[in-house]
Design an enzyme around this catalytic site. Structure first.
Site, mmCIF file in Angstrom:
data_model
loop_
_atom_site.group_PDB
_atom_site.id
_atom_site.type_symbol
_atom_site.label_atom_id
_atom_site.label_comp_id
_atom_site.label_asym_id
_atom_site.label_seq_id
_atom_site.Cartn_x
_atom_site.Cartn_y
_atom_site.Cartn_z
ATOM 1 C CD GLU A 1 -1.759 -3.666 0.994
ATOM 2 O OE1 GLU A 1 -2.551 -2.914 1.552
ATOM 3 O OE2 GLU A 1 -0.641 -3.302 0.599
ATOM 4 C CB SER B 1 -9.020 1.281 -3.323
ATOM 5 O OG SER B 1 -8.009 1.696 -4.227
ATOM 6 N N GLY C 1 -4.284 2.246 -4.232
ATOM 7 C CA GLY C 1 -4.324 3.641 -4.664
ATOM 8 C C GLY C 1 -5.069 3.886 -5.963
ATOM 9 C CD GLU D 1 2.988 2.099 -2.561
ATOM 10 O OE1 GLU D 1 3.450 2.579 -1.512
ATOM 11 O OE2 GLU D 1 1.794 2.238 -2.910
ATOM 12 C CG HIS E 1 3.469 -1.751 0.528
ATOM 13 N ND1 HIS E 1 3.383 -1.150 -0.711
ATOM 14 C CD2 HIS E 1 2.306 -1.482 1.158
ATOM 15 C CE1 HIS E 1 2.204 -0.537 -0.804
ATOM 16 N NE2 HIS E 1 1.531 -0.732 0.318
ATOM 17 C CG ASN F 1 1.562 2.206 4.310
ATOM 18 O OD1 ASN F 1 2.465 2.938 4.703
ATOM 19 N ND2 ASN F 1 1.634 1.492 3.178
ATOM 20 C CD1 TRP F 2 -0.832 7.168 8.233
ATOM 21 C CD2 TRP F 2 0.546 8.393 9.515
ATOM 22 N NE1 TRP F 2 -1.486 7.445 9.406
ATOM 23 C CE2 TRP F 2 -0.668 8.202 10.213
ATOM 24 C CE3 TRP F 2 1.559 9.134 10.127
ATOM 25 C CZ2 TRP F 2 -0.882 8.719 11.498
ATOM 26 C CZ3 TRP F 2 1.340 9.647 11.399
ATOM 27 C CH2 TRP F 2 0.134 9.447 12.074
ATOM 28 C CE LYS F 3 0.407 3.732 0.446
ATOM 29 N NZ LYS F 3 0.068 3.243 -0.870
ATOM 30 N N GLY G 1 -4.137 2.790 3.126
ATOM 31 C CA GLY G 1 -3.138 3.788 2.727
ATOM 32 C C GLY G 1 -3.716 5.191 2.810
ATOM 33 N N GLY G 2 -4.111 5.741 1.658
ATOM 34 C CA GLY G 2 -4.552 7.134 1.533
ATOM 35 C C GLY G 2 -5.505 7.612 2.623
HETATM 36 C C1 PEP Z 1 -1.411 0.442 0.744
HETATM 37 O O1 PEP Z 1 -0.555 1.136 0.230
HETATM 38 O O2 PEP Z 1 -1.088 -0.493 1.486
HETATM 39 C C2 PEP Z 1 -2.810 0.744 0.463
HETATM 40 C C3 PEP Z 1 -3.696 -0.162 0.778
HETATM 41 O O3 PEP Z 1 -3.068 1.950 -0.136
HETATM 42 P P1 PEP Z 1 -4.514 2.562 -0.500
HETATM 43 O O4 PEP Z 1 -5.413 2.312 0.686
HETATM 44 O O5 PEP Z 1 -4.243 4.021 -0.704
HETATM 45 O O6 PEP Z 1 -4.994 1.862 -1.710
#
Ligand code: PEP
Length: 249
Positions: free
Chosen positions: A166, A210, A172, A98, A96, A8-10, A231-232
């Site tokens: 999640e 994470s 994050g 967010e 999600h 997920n590049w957001k 994500g990141g």
């Molecule tokens: C996400 O936003 O779905 C996610 C899992 O982010 P991160 O891996 O950065 O915690």
């Protein structure tokens, strides 16, 4: 079941960076002879078409990060599931945390998005998970169970959907649940999905929050983990490739 590794590049990067990343993963795929998991990249809307073009004919698939529940209409700024299919998406992230937090998406809205995506031929990746208060108050299982009830339509086939656990406090933050906590939640999800929604098929259950190169291996070896939502780290070519290579089936 072949595992799923989803990036997920957001709302990150430029068109050039998105193209470079997609081309980088494509090159790695072409150079490996190791069996791979399902790999799904989810760039921002403006870069979807060009990432789809780069990955055309490869095993890497493309997903969007959200969709509108309606097919079309006066919804300025929104994008429908059928438009995503039209540009070559196969998946869409729905619910999600967010989106729920910044756009006040209710469970009813999330369920309509899941329905709209399935109707358009997209496979939704439904995200659910508890807050830190819920976790500390011993309510994690209850929250996840009620989200499954409220966010999923009554009828769908197992192959039409993925569900990602999640926990909000893990996204994050660098904090993750213990393997036992992940197994407990995913075990419950699998049980509830099997009795309530999908007779005769298994819906993949993923973990997200994470994930990095140090913990991917541990998570991907857990029996109920059918994949990871990342994500990141999915924006870093070498690290995400390492996560992909940690897949166990
Ligand atoms: C996400 O936003 O779905 C996610 C899992 O982010 P991160 O891996 O950065 O915690």
């Amino acid at each position: 079941m072949q595992q799923y590794i989803i990036g997920n590049w957001k709302m990150n990067g430029t068109k050039t960076e998105a193209q470079k990343l997609a081309s980088g993963f494509l090159k790695r795929i072409q150079e490996t002879n190791r069996p791979l998991p399902h790999i799904i990249l989810c760039p921002s809307y403006p870069y979807l078409a060009s990432v789809v073009e780069i990955l055309k004919g490869s095993p890497i698939e493309v997903g969007a990060q959200d969709c509108h529940p309606e097919k079309s209409g006066a919804f300025t700024g929104d994008v429908s599931a059928s438009q995503l299919v039209d540009v070559g998406c196969k998946y869409v992230i729905v619910g999600h945390s967010e989106r729920r937090r910044h756009h006040h998406e209710s469970s009813t809205m999330v369920r309509k998005k899941v329905e709209g995506a399935i109707a358009a031929g997209l496979r939704p990746i439904l995200c659910i998970g508890e807050s830190s208060e819920d976790r500390e108050g011993g309510k994690a299982l209850h929250v996840v169970s009620s989200q499954l009830d409220s966010d999923l339509p009554k009828d769908f086939a197992p192959h039409e959907l993925l569900v990602a656990y999640e926990p909000l406090w893990a996204i994050g933050t660098g904090h993750t649940p213990t393997p036992d906590q992940i197994e407990e939640v995913l075990g419950l999800m699998k049980h509830e999905l099997s009795i309530k929604h999908a007779s005769g098929g298994v819906i993949p259950t993923l973990y997200g929050g994470s994930v990095d190169t140090k913990n991917a291996d541990l998570f991907l070896n857990l029996p109920h983990v059918d994949g990871l939502l990342v994500g990141g780290v999915s924006l870093k070519l070498d690290e995400f490739w390492e996560v992909i290579n940690a897949s166990t089936r």
